[in-house]
Design a protein around this motif. Structure first.
Motif, mmCIF file in Angstrom:
data_model
loop_
_atom_site.group_PDB
_atom_site.id
_atom_site.type_symbol
_atom_site.label_atom_id
_atom_site.label_comp_id
_atom_site.label_asym_id
_atom_site.label_seq_id
_atom_site.Cartn_x
_atom_site.Cartn_y
_atom_site.Cartn_z
ATOM 1 N N SER A 198 0.827 -1.208 0.000
ATOM 2 C CA SER A 198 0.000 0.000 0.000
ATOM 3 C C SER A 198 0.859 1.255 0.000
ATOM 4 N N MET A 199 1.927 1.251 0.781
ATOM 5 C CA MET A 199 2.811 2.413 0.823
ATOM 6 C C MET A 199 3.526 2.601 -0.504
ATOM 7 N N PHE A 200 3.982 1.507 -1.107
ATOM 8 C CA PHE A 200 4.619 1.596 -2.412
ATOM 9 C C PHE A 200 3.669 2.240 -3.425
ATOM 10 N N ARG A 380 8.804 11.980 2.641
ATOM 11 C CA ARG A 380 9.989 11.545 3.387
ATOM 12 C C ARG A 380 9.611 10.638 4.555
ATOM 13 N N SER A 381 8.533 10.974 5.254
ATOM 14 C CA SER A 381 8.117 10.154 6.395
ATOM 15 C C SER A 381 7.633 8.782 5.942
ATOM 16 N N VAL A 382 6.861 8.742 4.863
ATOM 17 C CA VAL A 382 6.382 7.458 4.357
ATOM 18 C C VAL A 382 7.549 6.616 3.860
ATOM 19 N N GLU A 383 8.513 7.250 3.197
ATOM 20 C CA GLU A 383 9.690 6.513 2.731
ATOM 21 C C GLU A 383 10.469 5.935 3.913
ATOM 22 N N ALA A 384 10.608 6.728 4.996
ATOM 23 C CA ALA A 384 11.313 6.232 6.182
ATOM 24 C C ALA A 384 10.562 5.060 6.814
ATOM 25 N N ALA A 385 9.237 5.187 6.883
ATOM 26 C CA ALA A 385 8.435 4.094 7.446
ATOM 27 C C ALA A 385 8.538 2.854 6.571
ATOM 28 N N LEU A 386 8.523 3.043 5.268
ATOM 29 C CA LEU A 386 8.594 1.910 4.345
ATOM 30 C C LEU A 386 9.928 1.181 4.466
ATOM 31 N N GLU A 387 11.021 1.934 4.533
ATOM 32 C CA GLU A 387 12.329 1.301 4.689
ATOM 33 C C GLU A 387 12.401 0.486 5.976
ATOM 34 N N ALA A 388 11.855 1.047 7.056
ATOM 35 C CA ALA A 388 11.862 0.326 8.331
ATOM 36 C C ALA A 388 10.992 -0.928 8.252
ATOM 37 N N LEU A 389 9.865 -0.859 7.558
ATOM 38 C CA LEU A 389 8.977 -2.010 7.438
ATOM 39 C C LEU A 389 9.611 -3.130 6.627
ATOM 40 N N VAL A 390 10.309 -2.781 5.568
ATOM 41 C CA VAL A 390 10.989 -3.807 4.761
ATOM 42 C C VAL A 390 12.034 -4.521 5.612
ATOM 43 N N ARG A 391 12.811 -3.775 6.390
ATOM 44 C CA ARG A 391 13.785 -4.399 7.288
ATOM 45 C C ARG A 391 13.080 -5.267 8.321
ATOM 46 N N CYS A 392 11.965 -4.755 8.839
ATOM 47 C CA CYS A 392 11.197 -5.490 9.837
ATOM 48 C C CYS A 392 10.758 -6.846 9.286
ATOM 49 N N GLU A 405 12.174 -3.515 16.774
ATOM 50 C CA GLU A 405 12.712 -2.152 16.785
ATOM 51 C C GLU A 405 12.399 -1.428 15.483
ATOM 52 N N ASP A 406 12.521 -2.127 14.355
ATOM 53 C CA ASP A 406 12.193 -1.506 13.071
ATOM 54 C C ASP A 406 10.713 -1.154 12.995
ATOM 55 N N ALA A 407 9.856 -2.000 13.569
ATOM 56 C CA ALA A 407 8.430 -1.695 13.590
ATOM 57 C C ALA A 407 8.162 -0.440 14.408
ATOM 58 N N ARG A 408 8.869 -0.288 15.523
ATOM 59 C CA ARG A 408 8.687 0.920 16.341
ATOM 60 C C ARG A 408 9.161 2.162 15.588
ATOM 61 N N LEU A 409 10.253 2.032 14.828
ATOM 62 C CA LEU A 409 10.717 3.156 14.015
ATOM 63 C C LEU A 409 9.671 3.541 12.973
ATOM 64 N N ALA A 410 9.028 2.538 12.374
ATOM 65 C CA ALA A 410 7.999 2.814 11.370
ATOM 66 C C ALA A 410 6.793 3.496 12.005
ATOM 67 N N VAL A 411 6.411 3.063 13.202
ATOM 68 C CA VAL A 411 5.284 3.693 13.900
ATOM 69 C C VAL A 411 5.587 5.157 14.184
ATOM 70 N N ARG A 412 6.812 5.439 14.618
ATOM 71 C CA ARG A 412 7.173 6.833 14.898
ATOM 72 C C ARG A 412 7.168 7.672 13.621
ATOM 73 N N LEU A 417 3.606 12.123 10.821
ATOM 74 C CA LEU A 417 2.783 12.691 9.761
ATOM 75 C C LEU A 417 1.595 13.451 10.327
ATOM 76 N N THR A 418 0.949 12.888 11.327
ATOM 77 C CA THR A 418 -0.253 13.514 11.881
ATOM 78 C C THR A 418 0.025 14.287 13.156
ATOM 79 N N GLY A 419 1.247 14.123 13.725
ATOM 80 C CA GLY A 419 1.572 14.824 14.954
ATOM 81 C C GLY A 419 1.275 14.027 16.196
ATOM 82 N N ARG A 420 1.149 12.714 16.062
ATOM 83 C CA ARG A 420 0.831 11.889 17.208
ATOM 84 C C ARG A 420 2.060 11.479 17.992
ATOM 85 N N VAL A 421 3.220 11.971 17.611
ATOM 86 C CA VAL A 421 4.445 11.789 18.378
ATOM 87 C C VAL A 421 5.058 13.162 18.559
#
Length: 438
Positions: A198-200, A380-392, A405-412, A417-421
């Motif tokens: 979906s992100m791709f 940029r945020s989606v790309e960072a999340a996607l890279e972390a998810l692929v590693r995960c 840890e990679d999943a937590r990076l993707a969540v952050r 994006l929405t300001g929830r962190v």
């Protein structure tokens, strides 16, 4: 957040009506001090005389009371709708200052709405885009984002990721528990794969959302005296570029902004492509090639009488670009299939080219089922999340701790994006783009 801020929310200068807003804990008291008692019923406009601290009548206008949390900012808020003369506006602003208010910074009202969880960061950006919208396409995209389309997409991704994380964390935290299946983290493989796909798909959209905001870029390229400047003037319906018979007249890039199919379009006339005769022309050719490389669409313009120009353009255009054979008034009628034959001088054939350009713009930028990523920050945020998810996903089988840890990076990354962190580092940049009073 403990102060009460005020600002002129309408453009400065003379106008029929000017709106002055205030928000904060002291908004009600300031309203009472200037407009008198009793305080108006919430969200009902009332005509009042407005007086300063000395009791001098400044104006007669409408006042509106918005008690928090049922206001835009989530705080007690009020508005003064006064006559739009500079002296009236200045008098009311001075009265608010005397009453203890503070002038608002750019974007401060919207930031307070964000801080009070009335809107998220993507909705705040959508509001800024709606204020700046100049075309129908920009308005539609901004309104969709302001209404929460991107928030729903990003929050949906985040919730799906958190669900997958539960499987990963189960194996990490309870490896020896009998009721926890072996390799529980493997259950996260399928949902992670769906999320990655979906992100791709959203990233692979030709930067549609960003193009709607900033403009679809078209570069006119070709040899000197091919007629690029004449074609630009014809498309712009004005003399935007200098046209002469002297080769190399255009040295720098000349841009024209248009609206096609309801979307902003920037068409660039570039220097003629040839071996430069001096340093200035060489720089112009370099800029022309750079603009062509980064353009969303290239239109190659060649003299219909020159086979050499046509061959040179064939190596510079890619699939989806357009080829124009110009100077139809001087050339024979036969020509290459797929090329647009026209005369930029007389206008013959230009209408067909314009229709095709408009169709391309509409096809590439029109709204689709999935909301577009409208800013480089989002991408940029989606790309960072996607890279972390692929590693995960790659670490699920052999290193669940690393996968977690990679999943937590993707969540952050998605939360930013929405300001929830904690996104304090980007908030000032986002809200500084707002106008005063919004």
């Amino acid at each position: 957040m403990n102060t009460t801020v005020y600002a002129l929310a309408t453009p400065a200068g003379r106008s029929g009506v000017a709106v002055i807003r205030l928000s904060g804990v002291g908004a009600g008291g300031m309203l009472d001090a200037i407009a008198g008692l009793p305080r108006p019923a919430p969200r009902q406009a009332v005509l009042r005389g407005l007086r300063n601290a000395s009791g001098v009548l400044m104006d007669r206008g409408l006042v509106v009371w918005f008690p928090g949390p049922g206001s835009f900012t989530g705080e007690d808020s009020a508005e003064f709708h006064v006559h739009g003369g500079p002296a009236v506006i200045e008098a009311v602003l001075e009265a608010l200052d005397e009453a203890g208010g503070m002038p608002a910074e750019a974007g401060e009202f919207t930031r307070r709405a964000f801080e009070n969880e009335k809107i998220d960061l993507t909705e705040a950006e959508g509001l800024a885009d709606l204020i700046e919208a100049e075309t129908e396409g920009q308005r539609v995209q901004a309104l969709s984002q302001m209404s929460g389309a991107l928030r729903q997409l990003y929050d949906g991704w985040r919730e799906r990721l958190i669900t997958a994380m539960a499987s990963i964390e189960g194996e990490i935290d309870f490896p020896d528990e009998a009721d926890v299946p072996d390799a529980l983290s493997h259950a996260a493989h399928a949902p992670l794969s769906e999320l990655i796909a979906s992100m791709f798909a959203h990233l692979d959209d030709g930067r549609r959302g960003e193009r709607v905001r900033t403009g679809f870029s078209i570069a006119l390229i070709g040899a000197p005296n091919a007629g690029k400047s004449s074609l630009l003037n014809r498309l712009a319906r004005r003399d935007a570029a200098i046209v002469t018979d002297i080769p190399g007249t255009t040295r720098d890039i000349v841009e024209v902004q248009l609206t096609l199919a309801g979307f902003p379009v920037v068409i660039s006339d570039t220097a003629g492509l040839r071996e430069a005769v001096d340093a200035i022309e060489a720089e112009g050719v370099r800029r022309a090639l750079d603009r062509a490389e980064h353009a969303d669409l290239r239109i190659g313009v060649a003299d219909a009488r020159s086979d050499d120009e046509l061959k040179d353009l064939q190596g510079r255009l890619v699939d989806g670009d357009l080829l124009v054979l110009n100077k139809l008034d001087l050339a024979p009628r036969s020509g290459r299939d797929g090329a647009y034959r026209l005369s930029a001088k007389s206008g013959e054939g230009v209408g067909k080219l314009e229709a095709r350009i408009e169709a391309i713009v509409r096809e590439r930028l029109s709204a689709r089922e999935m909301p577009a990523l409208s800013r480089a920050r989002h991408r940029r945020s989606v790309e960072a999340a996607l890279e972390a998810l692929v590693r995960c996903r790659d670490n699920l089988a052999d290193a669940p701790e690393l996968a977690g840890e990679d999943a937590r990076l993707a969540v952050r990354a998605l939360g930013s994006l929405t300001g929830r962190v904690d996104v304090e580092d980007i908030l000032d940049r986002v809200f500084s783009q707002f106008c005063i009073g919004k």
